[in-house]
Design an enzyme around this catalytic site. Sequence first.
Site: not given
Length: 831
Positions: A500, A553
């Site tokens: 993330d 990401e």
Amino acid sequence: MTSKKPATSKNDKSGTSKAEQSREEKSTTEQARAPKKAAAKKTAAKKVTARKAPAKTGTAKAGTAKRTGAAGKSGSAAKSGSVTVPRARKPEPPARERPAEVAVSPALDAHDRERLLHGVHHDPHSVLGAHPVPGGIAFRAFRPYAQAVTVVSGDLRADLHDDGDGFFSGLLPLSEVPAHRLLVTYDGTVHETEDAYRFLPTLGELDLHLIGEGRHEQLWRVLGAHVLTHQGVTGTRFSVWAPNARGVRVAGNFNFWDAGGHAMRSLGSSGVWELFVPGIGEGELYKFEITRPDGSRTLRADPLARRTEVPPATSSVVHASHHEWGDAEWMAHRADTPVHEAPLSVYEVHLASWRPGLTYRQLAEQLPAYVTEMGFTHVELMPVAEHPFGGSWGYQVTGFYAPTARLGTPDDFKYLVDRLHQAGIGVLMDWVPAHFPRDDWALAEFDGRPLYEHHDPLRAAHPDWGTLEFDFGRREVRNFLVANAVFWCEEFHIDGLRVDAVASMLYLDYSREPGQWTPNEHGGRENLDAVAFLQEMNATVYRRCPGVVTIAEESTAWDGVTRPTHHRGPSGFGGLGFGLKWNMGWMHDSLQYMSHDPVHRRYHHHEMTFSMVYAYSENYVLPISHDEVVHGKRSLVSKMPGDWWQQRAGHRAYLGFMWAHPGKQLLFMGQEFAQGAEWSEAHGPDWWLLDPSYGAEADHRGVRDLVRDLNAGYRAAPALWQRDTDPAGFQWLTGDAADDNVFAFLRHAADGTPLLAVSHLAPVVRHDYRIGVPEDVPAWLEVLNTDAARYGGSDVVHPDPVKPEPPGAHGRPASIRLTLPPLATVWLRPA
């Protein structure tokens, strides 16, 4: 034979002068600090109350337990007060042949007492427990609130003297330190236990060296709480990295959350503190009480706890796994095909709200069956690591090594992963190494100073989320995170980590204004420490865990996110080493296009074609994730313009385009059946839309059936996944038909077999629309049409093979004529 009674404390010095008392106190302090050095040599020059050595046949004295003594008879046990020592059968030598020995007080000196009382003793094992001293073996215990402490060793039982403040001591006439236990009396209740301070360290030099180097790739095996058998005794080893602490103690249910009696020892320069606590096992609650550099104390959860209490409770839990894996076949073959050359269709799930109220084990009975029915190859779990606030969806982690206890135990989570694997489904999970929350019982200023976070407040504070960023430049912190990535893959058999917020790690100026950040050593804005961390993490995971994929990401144009770490790009950096990257540009542009009214889409045609300009710059995943369907963003079907029929048609056409586009697929839960409401973690998907008693159930079931068939057709067509990262696997047939809202392209398998995809994103029917095609395919057969009646469409389909014919079109010598359904995507393969 007679001898003088050893002093019971440094205040009991009858028969000695004040000067002698002072010298004796100094001697006692030195002995307590260094018991393994030549004690007799250090005390020989000191005048203390003398007693002759008891040897093996001497009369046992009361030590500090009683002040009276009695000589026993030859061949019998000598007893004095509560001390019982079996007499040896060998006759005593004459007194004149035995050398005189100087006895010392076994009681702790004031300095060590104060350090233990205030939780700042770095080496409690050197003063507590049993230690050889002149005159025998000194036993010392620190048991706050105890009324009495008795040493038990075989037939020997000796009450220790109460020195006050929870300290007990005694000097027993023994020649060697025995294996012993303690009987501790609390308000009439007697508790028998091993003496925690008689054990050697449980961590070896190699472990400490690797921790110091920041290279311990299985850090979770040495830090944290571990049930083990040590020196023949079962208990739990506690160890924690806290280099700035003045002292560390363990508090838990086993000591009524009073950490005073369980001080840990510092293991040299490693910054690691350790204590083996005998007699406690799995299920015990605990925390570390840390004395900060300023003398204040803080109670902290274990950073490497492998199990936690259910939030909002915050204690760590001693854990030992008993799960027996049944996924050997999956694990043996998951590395057979590189992930970028294999089908990857991902169903993204928030476990706590997928079907609210289910535990890990209940999910294991329902989730694999549903995902199998829908045809997805993988699930991606939003963060499962422990987090205090459910509204963060798991993205503000406090327990990096523990699955959230909201849904069950770590073994319960293993059971879920196991069942998914046995069903042939891979498991990806979101991993959050970018930042952590400021909770004062977790990682923030863990030992009183910035430790896991950067020491520079500007570097530490994350500007968007009110959290703290990790100090990626500190080797122990990098080790904590790299080992954590390995931990999930090795201990829980996770098949991939979606990392993330990579962009927030890579740039020093991320969400910061001028003056809020400092350039790197080259004057640039790249966070060189974070780059090195990501490279190390990826290299380590790929080396240790064959078949695992890491997915970034990352929302910027950083060069080389999925390039190998040893290959330098134009920017001068080696690649970050990820296997795949979320294609945020494709997601943004394509959703922007779909949100326009079809009459205006001709002016935005490039938003659907631009992705092919850079499609092969990285290895991409096409994500329609939770981020796109949460509060304020509308669900996928609700992003589509028009009436309810047009919205569903646009939804279906978009999914057909997405599954045919180069790149892997990811779809968030609820979007597979066209949920109209935005997702909320409070209630999850609107499953009631699929209830046959609901009037519009057929509309939603049709979309779900389409997603099932998209996955089946995708897996059956290597052209859609074998060459996702190879430009030779894609050809535009028409990418410029803006006025018609048409996109047509070919995908090619490794053996050249093509698949033709045509998307028509206008709400009209176009008859006899010519699409140029290769002349070496004699006929094309429709294999999927999102406008089919069974999906809720108008059923403009092509049941018969379509043959190429002149004239050509789109630069091709031949063409086929299709009736293009309204707002639909059609797939055709060679007949």
